[in-house]
Design a protein around this motif. Structure first.
Motif, mmCIF file in Angstrom:
data_model
loop_
_atom_site.group_PDB
_atom_site.id
_atom_site.type_symbol
_atom_site.label_atom_id
_atom_site.label_comp_id
_atom_site.label_asym_id
_atom_site.label_seq_id
_atom_site.Cartn_x
_atom_site.Cartn_y
_atom_site.Cartn_z
ATOM 1 N N GLU A 244 45.131 38.842 50.036
ATOM 2 C CA GLU A 244 44.149 39.581 49.243
ATOM 3 C C GLU A 244 44.007 38.963 47.856
ATOM 4 O O GLU A 244 42.902 38.876 47.309
ATOM 5 C CB GLU A 244 44.556 41.054 49.137
ATOM 6 C CG GLU A 244 43.478 41.946 48.520
ATOM 7 C CD GLU A 244 42.158 41.906 49.279
ATOM 8 O OE1 GLU A 244 41.101 41.955 48.615
ATOM 9 O OE2 GLU A 244 42.180 41.806 50.525
ATOM 10 N N THR A 245 45.122 38.522 47.284
ATOM 11 C CA THR A 245 45.071 37.842 45.983
ATOM 12 C C THR A 245 44.229 36.577 46.068
ATOM 13 O O THR A 245 43.395 36.301 45.190
ATOM 14 C CB THR A 245 46.497 37.499 45.508
ATOM 15 O OG1 THR A 245 47.223 38.707 45.277
ATOM 16 C CG2 THR A 245 46.463 36.693 44.220
ATOM 17 N N LEU A 246 44.429 35.794 47.120
ATOM 18 C CA LEU A 246 43.655 34.569 47.285
ATOM 19 C C LEU A 246 42.167 34.866 47.478
ATOM 20 O O LEU A 246 41.302 34.149 46.966
ATOM 21 C CB LEU A 246 44.195 33.752 48.458
ATOM 22 C CG LEU A 246 45.600 33.173 48.262
ATOM 23 C CD1 LEU A 246 46.075 32.477 49.539
ATOM 24 C CD2 LEU A 246 45.634 32.206 47.089
ATOM 25 N N LYS A 247 41.870 35.941 48.200
ATOM 26 C CA LYS A 247 40.471 36.353 48.351
ATOM 27 C C LYS A 247 39.848 36.678 46.995
ATOM 28 O O LYS A 247 38.708 36.304 46.710
ATOM 29 C CB LYS A 247 40.372 37.576 49.264
ATOM 30 C CG LYS A 247 40.577 37.306 50.734
ATOM 31 C CD LYS A 247 40.437 38.612 51.526
ATOM 32 C CE LYS A 247 40.703 38.418 52.992
ATOM 33 N NZ LYS A 247 40.599 39.695 53.755
ATOM 34 N N GLU A 248 40.599 37.406 46.165
ATOM 35 C CA GLU A 248 40.097 37.785 44.846
ATOM 36 C C GLU A 248 39.872 36.555 43.977
ATOM 37 O O GLU A 248 38.877 36.458 43.254
ATOM 38 C CB GLU A 248 41.085 38.738 44.169
ATOM 39 C CG GLU A 248 41.148 40.116 44.807
ATOM 40 C CD GLU A 248 39.830 40.859 44.646
ATOM 41 O OE1 GLU A 248 39.322 40.934 43.518
ATOM 42 O OE2 GLU A 248 39.301 41.353 45.660
ATOM 43 N N VAL A 249 40.807 35.615 44.040
ATOM 44 C CA VAL A 249 40.675 34.376 43.267
ATOM 45 C C VAL A 249 39.420 33.623 43.690
ATOM 46 O O VAL A 249 38.664 33.105 42.859
ATOM 47 C CB VAL A 249 41.932 33.503 43.469
ATOM 48 C CG1 VAL A 249 41.692 32.082 42.975
ATOM 49 C CG2 VAL A 249 43.126 34.125 42.747
ATOM 50 N N ASN A 250 39.199 33.562 44.989
ATOM 51 C CA ASN A 250 38.001 32.888 45.496
ATOM 52 C C ASN A 250 36.736 33.627 45.098
ATOM 53 O O ASN A 250 35.758 33.030 44.634
ATOM 54 C CB ASN A 250 38.089 32.759 47.014
ATOM 55 C CG ASN A 250 36.803 32.305 47.645
ATOM 56 O OD1 ASN A 250 36.087 33.102 48.255
ATOM 57 N ND2 ASN A 250 36.466 31.041 47.502
ATOM 58 N N ARG A 251 36.763 34.947 45.237
ATOM 59 C CA ARG A 251 35.572 35.761 44.996
ATOM 60 C C ARG A 251 35.185 35.790 43.514
ATOM 61 O O ARG A 251 34.021 35.638 43.166
ATOM 62 C CB ARG A 251 35.832 37.172 45.519
ATOM 63 C CG ARG A 251 34.609 38.086 45.501
ATOM 64 C CD ARG A 251 34.986 39.457 46.050
ATOM 65 N NE ARG A 251 35.528 39.384 47.405
ATOM 66 C CZ ARG A 251 36.686 39.874 47.790
ATOM 67 N NH1 ARG A 251 37.480 40.493 46.909
ATOM 68 N NH2 ARG A 251 37.074 39.790 49.037
ATOM 69 N N HIS A 252 36.162 35.969 42.649
ATOM 70 C CA HIS A 252 35.865 36.192 41.236
ATOM 71 C C HIS A 252 35.962 34.937 40.380
ATOM 72 O O HIS A 252 35.322 34.861 39.329
ATOM 73 C CB HIS A 252 36.791 37.277 40.673
ATOM 74 C CG HIS A 252 36.599 38.610 41.310
ATOM 75 N ND1 HIS A 252 35.409 39.295 41.253
ATOM 76 C CD2 HIS A 252 37.441 39.383 42.061
ATOM 77 C CE1 HIS A 252 35.529 40.438 41.917
ATOM 78 N NE2 HIS A 252 36.737 40.510 42.425
ATOM 79 N N GLU A 253 36.757 33.950 40.810
ATOM 80 C CA GLU A 253 36.899 32.727 40.031
ATOM 81 C C GLU A 253 36.124 31.558 40.644
ATOM 82 O O GLU A 253 35.973 30.520 40.001
ATOM 83 C CB GLU A 253 38.388 32.347 39.925
ATOM 84 C CG GLU A 253 39.254 33.390 39.251
ATOM 85 C CD GLU A 253 38.933 33.548 37.779
ATOM 86 O OE1 GLU A 253 38.668 32.539 37.108
ATOM 87 O OE2 GLU A 253 38.949 34.704 37.290
ATOM 88 N N GLY A 254 35.665 31.725 41.893
ATOM 89 C CA GLY A 254 34.908 30.656 42.537
ATOM 90 C C GLY A 254 35.749 29.467 42.964
ATOM 91 O O GLY A 254 35.219 28.377 43.204
ATOM 92 N N VAL A 255 37.071 29.658 43.062
ATOM 93 C CA VAL A 255 37.959 28.569 43.458
ATOM 94 C C VAL A 255 37.835 28.325 44.960
ATOM 95 O O VAL A 255 37.973 29.254 45.757
ATOM 96 C CB VAL A 255 39.422 28.902 43.099
ATOM 97 C CG1 VAL A 255 40.361 27.809 43.575
ATOM 98 C CG2 VAL A 255 39.566 29.107 41.595
ATOM 99 N N ALA A 256 37.561 27.092 45.345
ATOM 100 C CA ALA A 256 37.556 26.734 46.765
ATOM 101 C C ALA A 256 39.000 26.649 47.243
ATOM 102 O O ALA A 256 39.891 26.251 46.486
ATOM 103 C CB ALA A 256 36.850 25.406 46.982
ATOM 104 N N ILE A 257 39.239 27.020 48.492
ATOM 105 C CA ILE A 257 40.602 27.044 49.024
ATOM 106 C C ILE A 257 40.660 26.306 50.353
ATOM 107 O O ILE A 257 39.875 26.591 51.258
ATOM 108 C CB ILE A 257 41.108 28.492 49.218
ATOM 109 C CG1 ILE A 257 41.090 29.254 47.883
ATOM 110 C CG2 ILE A 257 42.521 28.495 49.805
ATOM 111 C CD1 ILE A 257 41.435 30.734 48.026
ATOM 112 N N LEU A 258 41.590 25.371 50.447
ATOM 113 C CA LEU A 258 41.927 24.733 51.723
ATOM 114 C C LEU A 258 43.262 25.347 52.144
ATOM 115 O O LEU A 258 44.304 25.081 51.540
ATOM 116 C CB LEU A 258 42.053 23.221 51.558
ATOM 117 C CG LEU A 258 42.281 22.414 52.852
ATOM 118 C CD1 LEU A 258 41.101 22.566 53.807
ATOM 119 C CD2 LEU A 258 42.521 20.946 52.532
ATOM 120 N N PHE A 259 43.205 26.207 53.173
ATOM 121 C CA PHE A 259 44.353 27.031 53.548
ATOM 122 C C PHE A 259 44.983 26.483 54.819
ATOM 123 O O PHE A 259 44.345 26.459 55.877
ATOM 124 C CB PHE A 259 43.901 28.478 53.756
ATOM 125 C CG PHE A 259 45.019 29.449 53.949
ATOM 126 C CD1 PHE A 259 45.632 30.055 52.861
ATOM 127 C CD2 PHE A 259 45.478 29.765 55.217
ATOM 128 C CE1 PHE A 259 46.675 30.950 53.028
ATOM 129 C CE2 PHE A 259 46.518 30.670 55.400
ATOM 130 C CZ PHE A 259 47.119 31.264 54.302
#
Length: 269
Positions: free
Chosen positions: A193-208
Motif C-alpha cells: 500500500e505504501t508503494l502504491k501511494e508513492v506511485n500515485r502521489h509522487e509519480g515514481v515508476a516502480i519495477l517490482f
C-alpha cells in the motif's frame, strides 16, 4: 519513454563454461508505470535489476545490450558516471534490510545518505528532507525513529526505512527487489500500500521484482514472467494472471498459496 531495455544479457565466465544469467531481456516503461517481474529463484529477475543499477562487480562477467534511461544508456556509463544516477534518478530496495542497513549507524543518517552524495545541504536541511521521506514511507513518529538503530525496529519498520532512503531524493524509477518476501502477510500488505501511494502521489515508476505473481497482481499494471534468464510471457497483469499462455506461468499461478490451501478446507481461493 522513461526506460527502454533492449536485449540485456548477463553472462558469467568464471565457472568454466559461460553461464547466461539473463538472456536478451527487453522491456519498455513509461513514466509513473508499475511493472512486475516474476519468476522462481535463479530465473534472472534480480540479476536484471542489479545489472541496471550497476551492482554486478564480479570481474569475469559480460553485460551486453542497452538500457536507455531517458535517453542515456546506463550500461555504457563508468562507475562514477552511474553513481550520479544512483539514488537521485534510480533507487533500489532489497529483500532483507538488515543486510543493507548499517547496524552501527542511526536510522536518520542512513536515510540521509543519498543527500550527502548528491546535494549540498546543511545538517538541518538534510534532516528535514529525511523526516519527510520517512513520513512518505509510512513510518510513524519519524522524529523519534530518526535517532534509533536498525536493531531497535521491527522487520516491517526496517523495510520502510529502506523505502525512505530510496525515496529521499524523489527518484523517477524505484526498483523493488523482493521487498516483501521476508515479511508476514499483514506487513506485506502495508508495504504494498505504501508503494502504491508513492506511485500515485509522487509519480515514481516502480519495477517490482517478486517470485509471487499474486503480490505483483496487487501492485502492478503489467507483468513480465522469467524462466532461466529469458522472458517467457508478458502482458497486462489481468491477462497474464487469468489467461496465461505459457505452461510455466500456469505453474507459477497454481503454486501460489490460496485460502483453500492454507486452511486445508473448502474455499474459492
Amino acid at each position: 519513454m522513461m526506460l527502454d531495455i533492449r536485449d540485456l544479457s548477463v553472462v558469467f565466465t568464471d565457472r568454466g563454461a559461460p553461464f547466461t544469467a539473463v538472456d536478451k531481456f527487453s522491456l519498455r516503461m513509461d513514466r509513473g508505470e508499475v511493472v512486475g517481474v516474476v519468476g522462481e529463484s535463479g530465473s534472472g529477475k534480480s540479476m536484471t535489476a542489479h545489472a541496471l543499477m550497476g551492482l554486478i562487480r564480479r570481474a569475469q562477467v559480460s553485460v551486453s545490450g542497452s538500457a536507455l534511461f531517458e535517453g542515456t544508456d546506463l550500461l555504457t556509463l563508468s562507475r562514477e558516471e552511474l553513481r550520479q544516477y544512483q539514488g537521485r534518478d534510480l533507487s533500489i530496495i532489497f529483500q532483507e534490510p538488515m543486510t543493507s542497513l548499517n547496524p552501527t549507524m542511526r536510522v536518520g543518517r542512513q536515510v540521509e545518505e543519498a543527500l550527502r552524495i548528491h546535494e549540498k545541504l546543511s545538517p538541518a536541511e538534510r534532516k528535514a528532507k529525511a523526516l519527510d521521506a520517512m513520513a512518505l514511507a509510512g513510518l510513524p513518529d519519524p522524529e523519534g525513529l530518526y535517532r534509533q538503530y536498525p536493531h531497535q525496529l521491527s522487520g516491517g519498520m526496517r523495510q520502510r526505512v529502506m523505502i525512505a532512503a530510496a525515496l529521499v531524493l524523489r527518484p523517477r524509477l524505484l526498483i523493488a527487489d523482493e521487498p516483501t518476501t521476508a515479511l508476514d502477510v499483514t506487513i506485506q500488505a502495508q508495504i504494498l500500500e505504501t508503494l502504491k501511494e508513492v506511485n500515485r502521489h509522487e509519480g515514481v515508476a516502480i519495477l517490482f521484482i517478486s517470485h509471487d505473481l499474486g503480490v505483483v497482481k496487487a501492485l502492478c499494471s503489467r507483468v513480465v514472467v522469467m524462466k532461466q534468464g529469458k522472458i517467457v510471457e508478458s502482458g497486462p497483469v489481468d491477462q497474464v494472471f487469468y489467461h496465461p499462455q505459457e505452461d510455466y506461468t500456469k505453474l507459477l499461478i497454481a503454486s501460489r498459496p490460496t485460502r483453500k490451501k492454507l486452511r486445508g478446507g473448502d474455499g474459492d481461493g
